[in-house]
Design an enzyme around this catalytic site. Structure first.
Site, PDB file in Angstrom:
ATOM      1  NE  ARG A 280      -2.666 -16.382  -7.334  1.00 31.25           N
ATOM      2  CZ  ARG A 280      -2.104 -15.868  -6.223  1.00 31.25           C
ATOM      3  NH1 ARG A 280      -1.380 -14.763  -6.279  1.00 31.25           N
ATOM      4  NH2 ARG A 280      -2.252 -16.454  -5.055  1.00 31.25           N
TER       5      ARG A 280
ATOM      6  CD  GLU B  98       3.319 -17.972  -8.641  1.00 34.13           C
ATOM      7  OE1 GLU B  98       3.017 -17.993  -7.431  1.00 34.13           O
ATOM      8  OE2 GLU B  98       2.509 -18.228  -9.538  1.00 34.13           O
TER       9      GLU B  98
END
Ligand code: MTE
Ligand code: QUE
Ligand code: MOS
Length: 797
Positions: free
Chosen positions: A323, A724
């Site tokens: 990620r 997030e």
């Protein structure tokens, strides 16, 4: 400024789009919301505490438990040998050891587990155990790990085009490196689990976990039992932030191990300092880059290397470093890119998920590059950022996913105008010229964050809905509530679907025996996945009701509507509760499961190509800071945020998530500093030595607006994930601090600024920048005769 038009959704009379308060808000402020440690302890409940390794690396030579065992109230001390099943509780790859009986891989690694009749006795006894070891050399420095190629998993890379030659043939080349700090989750409720036996010998677990299914699986595996032997319940967490995805499992497993052997209920609750020491944190990273760009600052090629400090085991690090790599572009187009990710193995606790899941540690490189290019060309950083944004025709990511939604340019333009970027920039320049010790800085940074688990099979969810015969609705889904408002949003979705009041829908604790095989509540996907699964369950029941109404009243199914707690059809109407009763009397099933799997996504990791993300969430932040160049202290005086949540399901909750995430991101980048001693022991192990943002650190002026624009993808009510993405808006604070320091060199030099940018780090950067100015801007400082005659200084002119 207020960009969100709630009336669009409210006009439809439903609950979706309304600022319902958090389902637990009143209970929480009254102290009536139960966390795991609040439930009444079952009769005979015992307490367990781990015994911790005294070195960072080595082998156990002997253990002396005599003194601990003689303490009154100590029941039994468990070791690895007492585990009937698997001792390895690695969630994806092996490596995380429940209790070690041989090799020690980090300071404070659990070795034994003491069970006693009270919490204090268990803790005291745990400290009385003596562990003797033969110490070996610990790897505690990421550069050493890179040098020795100490990996927990093999390196991986992404590439598009020929980065090396694109960089070489560009007009300008630049390179840089950055140390990125880790972060302690500092959830208010620490790690805790309680286990008890049910009458068939099965185990019932209450665990403060974002991933009840994984706790179920691991408890079953250590006990060598089938999954249906274990039931896990989670009503709510007092914060998770990624720190309870994998890190909740060991304590549940240890409690379950003792319950299994002793046939007693057992509770484990870590003290705060041990919670700091024994649980993984955000991965610290060491990153570097080389970029080639043209005279306008347009990037032609980049090479970025990200190195995650994974600690001693893989845990979730493979997906986390992936990620980081997927976000090393942030919102910018790289015509040619090579992105390499290393998973470094060090002798510390195993680092884990934390809001952004590696994304922030990769994304900061894109913002570093933008600021470095701006300084090199003497241009405004926002101009460079805008020039490099993805746009039609320049829209393919380094992992070959096409960016289809281009909203950031417009969002930046809006914020630029509304928050007066250019006017304030000029005012700050003027201020800095005359202010000797306080310097101001300003920066606007965008965020583009990919939504979906990059591990494809996790992108699924289930839900269970019962409509009782009085019309009240019971809702259960596979997600967990950690304060983010997931239960509230999913209840709103279900209320909206049935056209009933929000208060009609009751959400119950997440349980592995209600909805099975769930994914962690993570990757910001809780509402996207569980909201859609619940909507599908509601629609199944609605379809049955519509069919029933159509045949019972001989009306067209198309004429049946659910609205305002009523069912309206061609020949009349009745209340929802009357319909529920009537349907029951006519033997219509009023209960259904629902299921959802995210469409469109695919990713071929071997080729590093595909569409890992269903869509992107976006945001823009403008932060203004003040730094004191004598002490390095810094404060955020104003922050303006415009954030994309698609059609907001609940503007109040969304704004709360954006505010909280921004502050948490700011804390990560400025004050939260993890320090390990030379021995490998964590030195920052509580609020006295680890500084999270407090209310006084909130920007004096703080404006958050929602960008009103439906998700072009078919997400639930066209909303977007919010948990997030706004964390990374904190980069605007870091960049603004760099901007303030740059003023000391007339904005022609951007100093290195490792994170966290603590006062010490800022002060060092101030010193370096002043020196650079003295060496390179001598003509501007002509009045300073000392500098003019300085040999070193003049040699650069
Ligand atoms: N908000 C609160 N109040 N507490 C939390 O622990 N966790 C964050 C975010 N917001 C968190 C939070 C993280 S890391 C994630 S992945 C998402 O919430 C998870 O919830 P969601 O998917 O329902 O948004
Ligand atoms: C984002 C995330 C997660 C992720 C991938 C993302 C996450 C997570 C996992 C994961 C991966 C493999 C497993 C597993 C979990 O991947 O939170 O159990 O087998 O837990 O892009 O947030
Ligand atoms: Mo969040 S780090 O995906 O739990």
């Amino acid at each position: 400024m207020r960009h969100f038009e709630m009336d669009k959704l409210q006009a439809r009379g439903g609950s979706v789009g309304q600022s319902k308060h958090h389902e637990s808000a009143i209970k929480q402020v009254c102290g009536k919301a139960n966390y795991v440690d609040d439930f009444a302890e079952p009769a005979g409940c015992l307490h367990g505490y781990p015994v911790l390794a005294p070195v960072a690396a080595g082998f156990i030579t002997s253990i002396d438990t005599k003194e601990a065992e003689s303490l009154k109230g100590v029941i039994r001390i468990f070791s690895a040998k007492d585990v009937p099943g698997k001792i390895d509780i690695g969630p994806v790859f092996p490596g995380d050891i429940l209790l070690t009986d041989h090799e020690i891989e980090y300071f404070h690694q659990p070795v034994l587990f003491v069970v006693a009749d009270s919490y204090d006795t268990a803790r005291t006894a745990a400290r009385l155990v003596k562990i003797n070891c033969e110490e070996t050399e610990a790897v505690l420095d990421i550069h050493e790990a890179i040098e020795k190629q100490h990996w927990v998993r093999p390196p991986h890379s992404l590439q598009r085009g020929d980065a090396a030659s694109a960089i070489k043939s560009a007009k300008h080349q630049i390179s840089g490196e950055l140390m990125v700090g880790g972060q302690e989750h500092f959830y208010l409720e620490g790690q805790v689990a309680m286990t008890q036996l049910n009458e068939d010998g099965g185990i019932f677990v209450q665990s403060s976990s974002q991933h009840p299914t994984e706790v179920q699986h691991l408890v079953a595996k250590i006990l060598k039992k089938p999954f249906n032997f274990v039931t896990v319940e989670m009503r709510r967490m007092g914060g998770g932030f990624g720190g309870k995805e994998t890190q909740a499992a060991p304590w549940a497993c240890l409690a379950a191990l003792a319950t299994y052997h002793l046939e007693s209920p057992v509770k484990v609750r870590l003290a705060r300092a041990d919670d700091f020491r024994l649980t993984g944190k955000r991965h610290p990273f060491y990153n570097n880059y080389t970029a080639g760009f043209d005279e306008n600052g347009l990037i032609e090629g980049v090479h970025i290397e990200v190195n995650g400090n994974c600690g001693y085991s893989p845990d979730l690090s493979d997906a986390i470093v992936d990620r980081a790599m997927f976000h090393a572009d942030n919102a910018y187009y790289y015509p040619a890119a090579k992105i390499v990710g290393n998973r470094c193995k060090l002798n510390t606790v195993s680092h884990t998920a934390f809001r952004g899941f590696g994304g922030p540690q990769g994304m900061i490189m894109a913002e570093l590059i933008m600021d470095d290019i701006a300084a090199k060309l003497g241009q405004d950083p926002l101009t460079i950022r805008k020039a490099n944004l993805y746009r039609p025709g320049r829209d393919v990511t380094p992992y070959h996913q096409k960016v289809e939604q281009h909203v950031l340019a417009g969002m930046i333009e809006t914020l630029e105008k509304d928050a007066q970027y250019w006017e304030r920039k000029e005012a700050i320049k003027a201020f800095n010229k005359t202010s000797p010790f306080v310097k101001k800085g300003l920066a606007m940074t965008p965020v583009k964050f990919g939504i979906s688990f990059t591990v494809q099979h996790l992108n699924q969810a289930g839900a269970l809905i019962h409509v009782y015969s009085d019309g009240s609705i019971h809702l259960n889904h596979g997600g967990t509530e950690m304060g983010q408002g997931l239960n509230t949003k999913v209840a709103q979705i279900v209320a909206h679907a049935f056209g009933v009041d929000f208060e009609t829908v009751g959400v119950t604790a997440t349980r592995t025996d209600k909805v099975p095989n769930t994914s962690p509540t993570a990757a910001s996907s809780g509402t996207d996945l569980n909201g859609m699964a619940a909507l599908n369950a509601a629609n199944t029941i609605k379809d049955r009701l519509i069919e029933f109404v159509a045949s019972h009243f001989s009306v067209e199914a198309e004429s049946v509507e659910f609205n305002d707690s009523k069912i309206i059809h061609a020949k009349g109407e009745m209340s929802f509760s009357e319909l529920a009763e009537l349907a029951y009397m006519n033997r219509i099933s009023l209960s259904s499961t629902g299921y959802y799997a995210t469409p469109k996504i695919h990713y071929d990791r071997a080729k590093a190509e595909g569409r890992p993300f269903f869509y992107f969430s976006h945001g823009v932040a403008l932060s203004e800071v003040e730094i004191d160049i004598l002490t390095g202290e810094n404060t955020v005086t104003r922050a303006d945020i415009l954030h994309d949540v698609g059609n907001s399901l609940n503007p109040a909750l969304d704004i709360g998530q954006i505010e909280g995430a921004f502050i948490q991101g700011m804390g990560w980048l400025t004050t939260e500093e993890l320090q390990w001693k030379d021995s490998g022991e964590l030195a920052s192990s509580g609020p006295a030595t680890y500084k999270i943002p407090a209310i006084g650190d909130t920007p004096t002026e703080f404006n958050v607006s929602l960008f009103d624009s439906a998700n072009p993808e078919t997400s639930v009510f066209r909303s977007k994930a919010v948990g997030e993405p706004p964390f990374m808006l904190g980069f605007s604070v870091w960049s603004a601090i760099r901007n303030a320091i740059s003023s000391l060199a007339d904005y022609k030099y951007a100093p290195d600024l490792n994170t966290p940018a603590t006062p010490e780090t800022v002060l060092n950067a101030v010193v370096v920048t002043k020196q650079w100015a003295a060496d390179n801007l001598v003509s501007d400082l002509g009045s300073n005769s000392e500098l003019d005659t300085n040999e070193e200084g003049s040699s650069h002119v």
